[in-house]
Design an enzyme around this catalytic site. Structure first.
Site, mmCIF file in Angstrom:
data_model
loop_
_atom_site.group_PDB
_atom_site.id
_atom_site.type_symbol
_atom_site.label_atom_id
_atom_site.label_comp_id
_atom_site.label_asym_id
_atom_site.label_seq_id
_atom_site.Cartn_x
_atom_site.Cartn_y
_atom_site.Cartn_z
ATOM 1 N N ASN A 18 2.840 4.792 -10.569
ATOM 2 C CA ASN A 18 1.511 4.966 -11.328
ATOM 3 C C ASN A 18 0.271 4.873 -10.346
ATOM 4 O O ASN A 18 -0.809 5.302 -11.087
ATOM 5 C CB ASN A 18 1.630 4.287 -12.443
ATOM 6 C CG ASN A 18 0.229 3.969 -13.336
ATOM 7 O OD1 ASN A 18 -0.272 4.666 -13.857
ATOM 8 N ND2 ASN A 18 -0.445 2.854 -13.088
ATOM 9 N N TYR A 53 -8.953 15.686 -7.806
ATOM 10 C CA TYR A 53 -7.873 14.877 -8.403
ATOM 11 C C TYR A 53 -6.914 15.997 -9.492
ATOM 12 O O TYR A 53 -5.636 15.875 -9.285
ATOM 13 C CB TYR A 53 -8.670 14.508 -9.821
ATOM 14 C CG TYR A 53 -7.809 13.602 -10.502
ATOM 15 C CD1 TYR A 53 -7.277 12.220 -10.188
ATOM 16 C CD2 TYR A 53 -7.489 13.890 -11.934
ATOM 17 C CE1 TYR A 53 -6.479 11.374 -10.906
ATOM 18 C CE2 TYR A 53 -6.838 13.294 -12.776
ATOM 19 C CZ TYR A 53 -6.479 11.810 -12.259
ATOM 20 O OH TYR A 53 -5.646 11.145 -13.275
ATOM 21 N N ASP A 57 0.785 -1.333 0.037
ATOM 22 C CA ASP A 57 0.004 0.084 -0.100
ATOM 23 C C ASP A 57 0.951 1.153 0.055
ATOM 24 O O ASP A 57 1.624 1.493 1.070
ATOM 25 C CB ASP A 57 -1.093 0.038 1.234
ATOM 26 C CG ASP A 57 -1.903 0.880 1.280
ATOM 27 O OD1 ASP A 57 -1.677 2.054 0.510
ATOM 28 O OD2 ASP A 57 -2.984 1.048 2.028
ATOM 29 N N VAL A 58 0.756 2.186 -1.167
ATOM 30 C CA VAL A 58 1.747 2.929 -1.037
ATOM 31 C C VAL A 58 1.645 4.380 -0.177
ATOM 32 O O VAL A 58 2.254 5.226 -0.078
ATOM 33 C CB VAL A 58 1.853 3.679 -2.656
ATOM 34 C CG1 VAL A 58 2.374 2.807 -3.917
ATOM 35 C CG2 VAL A 58 0.452 4.463 -2.913
ATOM 36 N N LYS A 107 -2.805 16.242 -8.614
ATOM 37 C CA LYS A 107 -1.758 15.845 -9.765
ATOM 38 C C LYS A 107 -1.154 17.092 -10.196
ATOM 39 O O LYS A 107 0.126 16.997 -10.416
ATOM 40 C CB LYS A 107 -2.803 15.830 -11.118
ATOM 41 C CG LYS A 107 -3.393 14.113 -11.353
ATOM 42 C CD LYS A 107 -2.324 13.210 -11.080
ATOM 43 C CE LYS A 107 -2.904 11.811 -11.197
ATOM 44 N NZ LYS A 107 -2.002 10.752 -10.972
#
Length: 738
Positions: A576, A643, A549-550, A647
């Site tokens: 990613n 989002y 789990d990042v 980003k």
């Protein structure tokens, strides 16, 4: 009922305390085994520096044991024990507080020197407190199992402490035992009584002289053992080991001609020790090698974490209970019979280990083989210790204890050097020229190759590996020829792709494998990651799935550590992993907002943090490619505030980190696509036709981007073709930023 005197009560308290000291001295060898990657990251160590730190304690401990034993005979066991424990404890505190690598390294050497004084003194005190006969035999039988107990306990504690807190706490655990031994009144009284007991006076003292330390012998013996250990464990060439053997040869010649040698030759030619010392050496070597190779097998092949690997060795704690059992066996059948029985039991555990395969049910190994080996090795060591100390006069108990402890330390050093060479040769023959810790490029999967190496070590021979899903035949060996016209830009490279279970991540991972890379895909869902691996292996590629789990620092650190430990390096990382929750700012639930930032920003930060540390520590550096989006940095889309903000943060993070790392050889860029042809770009309830119409109005390109275009951009930034590009967004938006 016979009354128990104060002296008898004190004597009964001595053995448990001395046993705790012995366990702590041995446990200190392995206490840093699991936290080594964390230490490497904190101090920015090279692999050579890390190897020296790992072996520093053992080198000093093993090299100085003969000197410690002789000092015990000359100065008295309690005095030598107290000196050793003070040095051992002080060095442990210094290591725990070390602000830099040189301080930590010096502390570990000093701690090993303290242990070398304390270990033979403790054993000598056991023999002086317990009179010759059944009582001493029982005490020595228990003592013989303590070294293995310490090694097992150290490994278990290191994994537990490393998973719960800082590695520095590992160094403080034995300090408490050292403090208890230093301040113990029982030990002080026992030492005083032992000093005045019959038979403890040295022959030279009776003649009115004072025996001196054999200084040339001490220097030659200590230097030879340390150089031999360094040469076998950490030195890049054979010169240190050869020099160590030469010094030991000179040491032997000097001892034969010295009136009062450090190691009297008769101590070695004694019939009892000719039996005991080889048994102790071989059993200790087998124990250390089994722990070493099974640790690699559990973590590199089976994917267990450090804590899980430590838990897998819990059955080895059976050896703790073997002391009383061994004492009863020795009391009834004698130490020689117990030693032979222990060796046979331990040998019976080897065939199952020699049949290790990537798909072997490891719980069966844990529940059957390890307890069997622990029981056999414990019994063998107990019997051999009783044999080795039998008939030893009190004024030679220190050097006798030093010999036994030296065999216990030299056995793992020599055994691991020989057996790792065997395992690496077998692994290389099966297709992994990097050996048991290097990368694999041959005709079998890495799991099959390294497992074949482990089996060869435990078996001493060769056998065919059974076919399994990880085996890749020569007809698929795409490292030798392009596949489908692809340029092989990543042959033998180690590539990590997070979020590699579905969509764009799966396509990127597959395309890297097609160009010759060994690909590690990471994510939260084992099933989807397994699907990616199956897809790659069906085409003859090399891939491994690791669940992580990042969003969790521990998961990411363990992921990178495992890759570096298994393959030797990390060449390319593609970050990613990402999630998307849509909705207007005023209506978006806070948990959705946090979920987007936890994965898309914090996850990328954690991945970069540990990837950069690994790449900085390896020759040639590495390359990181982050996945951003035109939504946020370049384009505003209603309903995608979370989002887009995440980003935009990824793009800023990429540019800043690139400036910080370029001089370290770590190149960082970002791929910034528009909506891609994946389920993630579909809004709730939206069909592909609806998406196409929406994108046509939002983007100048008027279409959804293809995964092939996206994958090509990622691989371009990861390749040498883009070596001039640093800290840039490669935008794939069809003109949205024009």
């Amino acid at each position: 009922m016979t009354p128990v005197t104060t002296g008898e009560r004190a004597r009964r308290a001595v053995l448990p305390l001395l046993g705790a000291v012995q366990v702590a001295l041995i446990a200190a060898i392995t206490l840093l085994a699991v936290p080594l990657p964390a230490i490497q990251r904190e101090f920015g160590l090279t692999q050579g520096e890390l190897a020296l730190l790992s072996s520093a304690y053992g080198l000093a401990f093993g090299g100085l044991l003969l000197l410690g034993g002789r000092l015990t005979d000359l100065r008295g066991p309690h005095r030598t024990l107290r000196t050793g424990l003070i040095l051992f404890g002080a060095a442990g505190v210094a290591g725990a507080l070390a602000p830099a690598y040189p301080v930590l390294l010096a502390a570990r050497f000093a701690q090993g020197a303290g242990a070398a004084l304390a270990a033979p003194a403790a054993l000598a005190l056991v023999t002086r407190v317990h009179p010759e006969g059944p009582e001493r035999a029982r005490a020595l039988a228990v003592w013989g199992t303590l070294s293995v107990s310490g090694a097992v306990g150290g490994s278990l504690l290191s994994g537990l402490v490393a998973s719960l807190g800082s590695w520095r706490w590992c160094l403080l655990i034995p300090v408490a035992v050292a403090a208890a031994g230093t301040l113990s009144r029982s030990l002080r009284r026992a030492g005083a009584r032992a000093a005045g007991s019959p038979g403890t006076a040295r022959p030279d003292a009776a003649a009115g002289g004072r025996e001196r330390l054999d200084l040339p012998g001490a220097l030659l013996g200590t230097g030879g053992l340390i150089l031999l250990g360094h040469g076998l464990l950490t030195a890049p060439g054979p010169a240190p080991a050869a020099a160590g053997l030469a010094l030991l040869a000179v040491f032997a010649a000097v001892e034969l001609r010295t009136a009062r040698p450090l190691l009297p030759p008769r101590m070695l030619v004694d019939r009892a020790r000719r039996v005991a010392l080889p048994v102790i050496l071989l059993t200790a070597a087998a124990s250390a090698a089994t722990m070493f190779f099974l640790s690699l097998y559990f973590q590199q092949v089976r994917g267990l974490s450090a804590a899980q690997t430590s838990a897998a060795f819990l059955p080895n704690l059976l050896v703790v209970g073997m002391g009383p059992v061994a004492a009863r066996v020795i009391g009834r059948f004698g130490p020689r019979a117990a030693t032979v029985a222990g060796l046979l039991i331990a040998a019976a555990a080897m065939p199952p280990l020699a049949r290790l395969a990537p798909d072997t049910p490891w719980p069966a190994i844990v529940l059957t083989t390890l307890p069997l080996f622990a029981a056999g090795s414990g019994l063998a060591l107990a019997g051999a210790t009783v044999i080795g100390m039998s008939g030893t006069p009190p004024h030679r108990a220190g050097i006798a204890g030093g010999l036994i402890n030296t065999a216990m330390e030299v056995g793992p050093t020599v055994g691991l050097a020989v057996l790792v060479a065997i395992a690496s040769a077998r692994t290389a023959a099966l297709g992994c020229p990097g050996g048991v810790t290097g990368g694999c490029t041959g005709a079998v999967s890495p799991a099959a190759a390294v497992t074949g190496g482990y089996g060869a070590r435990l078996r001493g021979g060769r056998r065919r590996l059974p076919p399994h899903r990880g085996v890749r035949r020569h007809r698929h060996a795409h490292r030798h020829a392009p596949q489908g016209g692809l340029i092989m830009r990543f042959t033998d490279k180690i590539v990590l792709v997070t979020g590699g279970g579905t969509g764009a991540g799966r396509v990127v991972a597959r395309d890297f494998a097609r160009e010759g890379a060994t690909v590690i895909v990471a994510g939260r869902t084992a099933e989807t990651l397994g699907g990616t691996v199956t897809t790659i292996e069906a085409e003859g590629g090399r891939a491994e799935a690791i669940t992580a789990d990042v969003r969790r620092a521990g998961d990411v650190a363990a992921l990178v550590d495992r890759i570096v430990a298994r393959y030797g390096r990390l060449d390319v990382a593609v970050n990613n992993a990402g999630v998307l929750f849509a909705g207007p700012v005023a209506e978006m639930p806070e948990e959705d907002w946090r979920a987007v930032f936890d994965t898309n920003v914090h996850g990328v930060f954690l991945c970069m943090k540990y990837e950069i540390a690994a790449m900085r520590a390896q020759p040639g550096g590495g390359t990181i490619v982050n996945v951003s989006s035109v939504v946020g940095p370049y384009l505003r889309v209603a309903g995608l505030a979370a989002y887009g903000a995440a980003k935009a943060a990824v793009s800023a993070l990429t540019r800043t980190a690139a400036l910080e790392c370029i001089r370290d050889g770590v190149r960082i860029n970002a791929v910034t696509p528009g909506p891609l042809d994946t389920p993630m770009s579909l809004r709730p309830g939206e069909t592909e036709a609806d998406r196409a119409a929406r994108v046509k109005g939002e983007l100048p390109a008027g279409r959804v981007g293809s995964l092939a275009e996206f994958s090509a951009a990622v691989r371009f930034l990861a390749s040498e073709e883009s070596a001039f590009t640093v800290g840039q967004d490669l935008v794939l938006d069809g003109g949205a930023t024009a």
